[in-house]
Each structure stands twice: as structure tokens, then as C-alpha cells.
Write a protein that holds these residues in place. Structure first.
Motif, PDB file in Angstrom:
ATOM      1  N   ARG A 173       0.838  -1.209   0.000  1.00 34.40           N
ATOM      2  CA  ARG A 173       0.000   0.000   0.000  1.00 34.40           C
ATOM      3  C   ARG A 173       0.865   1.248   0.000  1.00 34.40           C
ATOM      4  O   ARG A 173       0.448   2.296  -0.474  1.00 34.40           O
ATOM      5  CB  ARG A 173      -0.914   0.027   1.235  1.00 34.40           C
ATOM      6  CG  ARG A 173      -2.091  -0.864   1.119  1.00 34.40           C
ATOM      7  CD  ARG A 173      -3.117  -0.593   2.181  1.00 34.40           C
ATOM      8  NE  ARG A 173      -2.726  -0.942   3.522  1.00 34.40           N
ATOM      9  CZ  ARG A 173      -3.178  -1.987   4.191  1.00 34.40           C
ATOM     10  NH1 ARG A 173      -4.053  -2.804   3.651  1.00 34.40           N
ATOM     11  NH2 ARG A 173      -2.784  -2.211   5.410  1.00 34.40           N
ATOM     12  N   GLY A 174       2.025   1.124   0.577  1.00 32.35           N
ATOM     13  CA  GLY A 174       2.981   2.223   0.582  1.00 32.35           C
ATOM     14  C   GLY A 174       2.384   3.543   0.993  1.00 32.35           C
ATOM     15  O   GLY A 174       1.876   3.699   2.093  1.00 32.35           O
ATOM     16  N   ASP A 175       2.404   4.476   0.089  1.00 31.85           N
ATOM     17  CA  ASP A 175       1.929   5.826   0.376  1.00 31.85           C
ATOM     18  C   ASP A 175       0.545   6.094  -0.205  1.00 31.85           C
ATOM     19  O   ASP A 175       0.212   7.239  -0.501  1.00 31.85           O
ATOM     20  CB  ASP A 175       2.934   6.849  -0.168  1.00 31.85           C
ATOM     21  CG  ASP A 175       4.271   6.753   0.538  1.00 31.85           C
ATOM     22  OD1 ASP A 175       4.276   6.488   1.751  1.00 31.85           O
ATOM     23  OD2 ASP A 175       5.299   6.926  -0.127  1.00 31.85           O
ATOM     24  N   GLU A 176      -0.265   5.045  -0.360  1.00 35.76           N
ATOM     25  CA  GLU A 176      -1.626   5.259  -0.850  1.00 35.76           C
ATOM     26  C   GLU A 176      -2.372   6.162   0.120  1.00 35.76           C
ATOM     27  O   GLU A 176      -2.171   6.080   1.330  1.00 35.76           O
ATOM     28  CB  GLU A 176      -2.376   3.927  -0.963  1.00 35.76           C
ATOM     29  CG  GLU A 176      -1.917   3.055  -2.101  1.00 35.76           C
ATOM     30  CD  GLU A 176      -2.707   1.752  -2.164  1.00 35.76           C
ATOM     31  OE1 GLU A 176      -3.787   1.666  -1.547  1.00 35.76           O
ATOM     32  OE2 GLU A 176      -2.222   0.827  -2.828  1.00 35.76           O
ATOM     33  N   PRO A 177      -3.244   7.011  -0.372  1.00 36.80           N
ATOM     34  CA  PRO A 177      -4.015   7.882   0.520  1.00 36.80           C
ATOM     35  C   PRO A 177      -4.815   7.056   1.540  1.00 36.80           C
ATOM     36  O   PRO A 177      -5.388   6.027   1.193  1.00 36.80           O
ATOM     37  CB  PRO A 177      -4.956   8.630  -0.435  1.00 36.80           C
ATOM     38  CG  PRO A 177      -4.294   8.547  -1.774  1.00 36.80           C
ATOM     39  CD  PRO A 177      -3.539   7.255  -1.785  1.00 36.80           C
ATOM     40  N   GLY A 178      -4.814   7.509   2.772  1.00 34.93           N
ATOM     41  CA  GLY A 178      -5.565   6.837   3.822  1.00 34.93           C
ATOM     42  C   GLY A 178      -4.784   5.787   4.590  1.00 34.93           C
ATOM     43  O   GLY A 178      -5.285   5.226   5.551  1.00 34.93           O
ATOM     44  N   TRP A 179      -3.560   5.507   4.168  1.00 33.49           N
ATOM     45  CA  TRP A 179      -2.740   4.499   4.843  1.00 33.49           C
ATOM     46  C   TRP A 179      -1.392   5.100   5.203  1.00 33.49           C
ATOM     47  O   TRP A 179      -0.811   5.838   4.423  1.00 33.49           O
ATOM     48  CB  TRP A 179      -2.544   3.280   3.947  1.00 33.49           C
ATOM     49  CG  TRP A 179      -3.831   2.617   3.679  1.00 33.49           C
ATOM     50  CD1 TRP A 179      -4.600   2.747   2.557  1.00 33.49           C
ATOM     51  CD2 TRP A 179      -4.561   1.780   4.571  1.00 33.49           C
ATOM     52  NE1 TRP A 179      -5.743   2.024   2.684  1.00 33.49           N
ATOM     53  CE2 TRP A 179      -5.753   1.413   3.920  1.00 33.49           C
ATOM     54  CE3 TRP A 179      -4.321   1.301   5.843  1.00 33.49           C
ATOM     55  CZ2 TRP A 179      -6.697   0.588   4.505  1.00 33.49           C
ATOM     56  CZ3 TRP A 179      -5.264   0.475   6.428  1.00 33.49           C
ATOM     57  CH2 TRP A 179      -6.436   0.130   5.768  1.00 33.49           C
ATOM     58  N   THR A 180      -0.918   4.762   6.372  1.00 34.34           N
ATOM     59  CA  THR A 180       0.385   5.268   6.786  1.00 34.34           C
ATOM     60  C   THR A 180       1.285   4.109   7.171  1.00 34.34           C
ATOM     61  O   THR A 180       0.824   3.050   7.567  1.00 34.34           O
ATOM     62  CB  THR A 180       0.267   6.212   7.996  1.00 34.34           C
ATOM     63  OG1 THR A 180      -0.391   5.519   9.060  1.00 34.34           O
ATOM     64  CG2 THR A 180      -0.494   7.469   7.654  1.00 34.34           C
TER      65      THR A 180
END
Length: 185
Positions: free
Chosen positions: A59-66
Motif C-alpha cells: 500500500r505504501g503511500d496510498e491515501p488513507g494508509w500510513t
């Protein structure tokens, strides 16, 4: 498996028994990686953490995930959240609890430590991590004993940098209602 309220971990060693100085750990290259995950992923990670780690990492830097990396600062963060003379560590300690293990001896390599923090524990941990100020870090580092004062100043900056990352990571995970999965490797 040892359980603490609201958080689940695999292979927990008592951090109080940690006998290796942070500078030695830095030479060994053992690092901390953390990911925000869903409740379903947290349940899955209890038995099979590696597929969840791979998904969360993709997911890396996908929006909504850290995600985060505390590099080799995790032993210093452990000590920061475990004040001397206090039997029970602060809630922020749960974010960095654990250590690698050497089941076949030091020369044969180590097994990583995987920790899972339940979603309902994340806001408490985030508040505690956010409550630590730069002056708290300075005071903590003033108690570190080194022959070279430059090492103390270096560790103070290094710890402050990674504490800020921990504050951002936990605040975001708490705000989004995520659990946390972490790896010390």
C-alpha cells in the motif's frame, strides 16, 4: 504468546532485560517498521503476519494508509517510554515493545519480532506519544552515559526526529481507526 491489555504480540522478551547498548544495536542494523492496518488484518496477523506485512507494505503511500520506519531508534524509544524506577512502562512503550531473538545463538542469526496493536489501544498510545516534548527528550538524553558528549547530542537529535515520526504515525492511525502492525528486524 504473552498478551497485554488491548495489544497482541508474538515472541515478547522483557525489555528490562535488554543488555545491548543502542550503539551496539545500530551496528547490528536491526530496524523497526510499522504499518497501519484494518481490524481484519490485525486478526489475521495474529496467526500469519507475513501476508499482512506484504499487503500493508505494498500500500505504501496510498491515501488513507500510513507506515513508518524508526530505523534503529526503537531501543531509545523503549527506554524513553520506560522511566527509571517505574515498574509499568508508559502506554507509548506498546508501540516499540519487543526485540529480536537468537534461538540458535548470536552467530546463527536472529528471528524478527512482530507486534500487533489493536485499534482500541491506538488512541491511548497516540496520546501518550504526543505528550512527549523535545524538552522531555533532552532531559532523557542528559541521563545517557557516554564517554563522548557528541554521541549524546547525536542521539538526542536522532531520538527527537523519530519521536516526531511516531507522533505523526500514531495520530494518523488513531484518527483513521486503524490498528498497527510492526516488525523489528
Amino acid at each position: 504468546m504473552r498478551r497485554t491489555p488491548g495489544s497482541r504480540r508474538r515472541g515478547l522478551r522483557e525489555a528490562a532485560g535488554l543488555s545491548v547498548r543502542p550503539r551496539t544495536l545500530q551496528r547490528m542494523g536491526i530496524r523497526y517498521y510499522g504499518w497501519a492496518i484494518t481490524d481484519d488484518e490485525a486478526a489475521e496477523a495474529e496467526t500469519e503476519p507475513w501476508p499482512v506485512i506484504r499487503r500493508a507494505d505494498r500500500r505504501g503511500d496510498e491515501p488513507g494508509w500510513t507506515n513508518t520506519c524508526f530505523d534503529k531508534a526503537w531501543p531509545l524509544l523503549q527506554r524513553l517510554f520506560t522511566p527509571e524506577g517505574v515498574r509499568q512502562p508508559r502506554p507509548g512503550y506498546e508501540l516499540v515493545a519487543g526485540d529480536v531473538t537468537y534461538p540458535y545463538g548470536y552467530l546463527e542469526g536472529y528471528e524478527p519480532y512482530v507486534g500487533v496493536i489493536a485499534r482500541d489501544r491506538v488512541p491511548t498510545i497516540a496520546r501518550d506519544v504526543a505528550s512527549v516534548s523535545r524538552s522531555d527528550v533532552r532531559l532523557f538524553c542528559s541521563g545517557l552515559r557516554y564517554g563522548d558528549q557528541q554521541l549524546r547530542r547525536d542521539d538526542e537529535g536522532y531520538l527527537a526526529y523519530h519521536l516526531a515520526k511516531a507522533q505523526t504515525f500514531t495520530a494518523d492511525a488513531a484518527a483513521r481507526g486503524h490498528a498497527i502492525l510492526y516488525l523489528i528486524r
